[in-house]
Design a protein around this motif. Structure first.
Motif, PDB file in Angstrom:
ATOM      1  N   SER A 100     -14.915  22.076 -11.916  1.00 32.97           N
ATOM      2  CA  SER A 100     -14.197  22.089 -13.250  1.00 32.97           C
ATOM      3  C   SER A 100     -14.778  22.890 -14.293  1.00 32.97           C
ATOM      4  CB  SER A 100     -14.505  20.530 -13.994  1.00 32.97           C
ATOM      5  OG  SER A 100     -15.798  20.434 -14.770  1.00 32.97           O
ATOM      6  N   ASP A 101     -14.126  23.175 -15.454  1.00 32.20           N
ATOM      7  CA  ASP A 101     -14.635  24.224 -16.369  1.00 32.20           C
ATOM      8  C   ASP A 101     -15.165  23.239 -17.685  1.00 32.20           C
ATOM      9  OD1 ASP A 101     -12.233  23.198 -17.506  1.00 32.20           O
ATOM     10  OD2 ASP A 101     -11.154  24.827 -17.740  1.00 32.20           O
ATOM     11  N   PHE A 102     -15.738  22.187 -17.390  1.00 35.20           N
ATOM     12  CA  PHE A 102     -16.022  21.400 -18.442  1.00 35.20           C
ATOM     13  C   PHE A 102     -17.542  21.748 -19.029  1.00 35.20           C
ATOM     14  CE2 PHE A 102     -13.793  17.449 -16.604  1.00 35.20           C
ATOM     15  CZ  PHE A 102     -12.696  18.068 -16.926  1.00 35.20           C
TER      16      PHE A 102
ATOM     17  N   TYR B  23     -17.841  14.935 -20.473  1.00 30.15           N
ATOM     18  CA  TYR B  23     -16.517  15.215 -19.629  1.00 30.15           C
ATOM     19  C   TYR B  23     -16.740  14.995 -18.096  1.00 30.15           C
ATOM     20  CZ  TYR B  23     -14.954  16.844 -24.114  1.00 30.15           C
ATOM     21  OH  TYR B  23     -14.894  16.942 -25.649  1.00 30.15           O
ATOM     22  N   ALA B  24     -17.649  15.766 -17.837  1.00 31.20           N
ATOM     23  CA  ALA B  24     -17.881  15.788 -16.072  1.00 31.20           C
ATOM     24  C   ALA B  24     -18.381  14.367 -15.776  1.00 31.20           C
ATOM     25  CB  ALA B  24     -18.612  16.725 -15.704  1.00 31.20           C
TER      26      ALA B  24
ATOM     27  N   ASN C  35     -21.024  17.492  -7.175  1.00 33.16           N
ATOM     28  CA  ASN C  35     -20.574  18.280  -8.277  1.00 33.16           C
ATOM     29  C   ASN C  35     -20.875  19.737  -7.591  1.00 33.16           C
ATOM     30  OD1 ASN C  35     -19.965  16.589 -10.463  1.00 33.16           O
ATOM     31  ND2 ASN C  35     -21.939  15.833  -9.902  1.00 33.16           N
TER      32      ASN C  35
ATOM     33  N   HIS D 135     -19.450  22.938 -12.788  1.00 33.21           N
ATOM     34  CA  HIS D 135     -18.653  22.784 -13.927  1.00 33.21           C
ATOM     35  C   HIS D 135     -18.890  23.918 -14.750  1.00 33.21           C
ATOM     36  CE1 HIS D 135     -17.900  18.710 -12.385  1.00 33.21           C
ATOM     37  NE2 HIS D 135     -18.959  18.473 -12.441  1.00 33.21           N
TER      38      HIS D 135
ATOM     39  N   ALA E  29     -12.027  29.420 -10.316  1.00 36.24           N
ATOM     40  CA  ALA E  29     -11.923  27.828  -9.542  1.00 36.24           C
ATOM     41  C   ALA E  29     -11.761  28.194  -8.026  1.00 36.24           C
ATOM     42  CB  ALA E  29     -11.322  27.023 -10.360  1.00 36.24           C
TER      43      ALA E  29
ATOM     44  N   ALA F 129     -10.571  20.529 -11.329  1.00 32.90           N
ATOM     45  CA  ALA F 129     -10.186  20.010 -12.573  1.00 32.90           C
ATOM     46  C   ALA F 129     -10.014  21.317 -13.485  1.00 32.90           C
ATOM     47  CB  ALA F 129     -10.972  18.882 -13.144  1.00 32.90           C
ATOM     48  N   VAL F 130      -9.309  22.231 -13.326  1.00 33.90           N
ATOM     49  CA  VAL F 130      -8.938  23.456 -13.974  1.00 33.90           C
ATOM     50  C   VAL F 130      -7.636  23.697 -14.136  1.00 33.90           C
ATOM     51  CG1 VAL F 130      -9.614  25.898 -14.274  1.00 33.90           C
ATOM     52  CG2 VAL F 130     -11.236  24.356 -13.056  1.00 33.90           C
TER      53      VAL F 130
ATOM     54  N   THR G 241      -5.337  18.363  -7.632  1.00 34.08           N
ATOM     55  CA  THR G 241      -5.521  19.406  -8.727  1.00 34.08           C
ATOM     56  C   THR G 241      -4.321  19.484  -9.679  1.00 34.08           C
ATOM     57  OG1 THR G 241      -5.966  21.941  -9.308  1.00 34.08           O
ATOM     58  CG2 THR G 241      -4.578  21.120  -7.510  1.00 34.08           C
TER      59      THR G 241
ATOM     60  N   GLU H  17      -8.028  14.200 -16.044  1.00 34.81           N
ATOM     61  CA  GLU H  17      -9.118  14.391 -15.057  1.00 34.81           C
ATOM     62  C   GLU H  17      -9.556  13.031 -14.645  1.00 34.81           C
ATOM     63  OE1 GLU H  17      -8.595  18.058 -17.217  1.00 34.81           O
ATOM     64  OE2 GLU H  17      -8.803  15.990 -17.810  1.00 34.81           O
TER      65      GLU H  17
END
Length: 256
Positions: free
Chosen positions: A10-12, A18-19, A37, A40, A50, A70-71, A92, A122
């Motif tokens: 993700s980009d969290f 969030y993650a 993971n 992130h 991503a 999740a991007v 996705t 997400e």
């Protein structure tokens, strides 16, 4: 319940919850599932980043693993989709990321859920991934979907004396990673004189180096990286900033 591996990109970032909330949604359905993971720290909304991270690591995981990317690059919530690639399941957004994964497979896509999602979709991805990894038949999770988004201007074009590729990732060092494959490069090189020129705007490169420090400090280099893609860099410098090259910039190679 069955236990399987679920990876998460993700980009969290790491400073908020969030993650962890997505991981919680995975484990809430089946606490036996193993969550890895991957990253992130994807640049915000950066599908190229991503896709690059994912495609360079997913085959290291066992087949039938489930992966969440999740991007999203849209101001609106895109549909959530599921597809299978190289015997791996990917969940996705319908963002066009499929076309950035450099797959030659004829992918079948399933649209997951209904037409509306909660404000934090997400977490919905996490629950679906956990169901899939726990053995639920993927065909029961949604409906076939053919009109998924794809980028049409990023494919490598190969002719008898030219390759036109694109930058697909600017890494932490400012190195420019392209989608030009080593096999294509040497195949076209062998059919010409053996000379070539990589056009980088104000600069040209006509030699392939074998290591990052083969050139002098502040000099540009071209190398085929460990994944056999052409990479442009500057020894102890930032090639992207110097050349003004960002993601999806055209990189032409002329064979002389």
């Amino acid at each position: 319940m069955l236990m399987s591996i679920i990876t998460f990109i993700s980009d969290f970032g790491r400073t908020d919850h969030y993650a962890a909330s997505v991981v919680a949604s995975i484990l809430k359905y089946n606490p036996n599932n193993k969550v890895v993971n991957i990253s992130h720290d994807i640049a915000k909304y950066d599908l190229s980043h991503a896709a690059y991270v994912f495609k360079n690591v997913y085959k290291e995981f066992p087949e039938e693993s489930t992966h969440i990317i999740a991007v999203n690059n849209s101001d609106v919530i895109n549909d959530i989709i599921l597809f299978k690639m190289d015997n791996h399941y990917i969940i996705t957004f319908d963002s066009g990321i499929i076309s950035l994964l450099d797959t030659k497979e004829n992918i079948s896509v399933i649209k997951l859920g209904g037409d509306t999602f909660p404000s934090f979709p997400e977490k919905f991805m996490g629950e679906l991934a956990s169901k899939l990894a726990s053995g639920i038949n993927f065909t029961t999770l949604g409906s076939p979907f053919t009109n998924f988004r794809q980028f049409s201007n990023i494919e490598v074009k190969v002719s008898k004396n030219e390759i036109i590729g694109y930058s697909i990732r600017i890494d932490h060092y400012g190195n420019i990673i392209t989608n030009i494959k080593k096999s294509d490069f040497y195949r076209i090189l062998s059919k010409n004189s053996g000379n070539f020129e990589i056009n980088l705007g104000v600069d040209r490169i006509s030699v392939i180096s074998s290591s990052y420090n083969e050139v002098e400090t502040a000099d540009l280099f071209a190398i085929f990286n460990f994944n056999d893609y052409l990479e442009i860099g500057m020894n102890k410098g930032n090639a992207s900033e110097l050349l003004g090259i960002k993601n999806h910039t055209q990189i032409p190679i002329k064979f002389l």
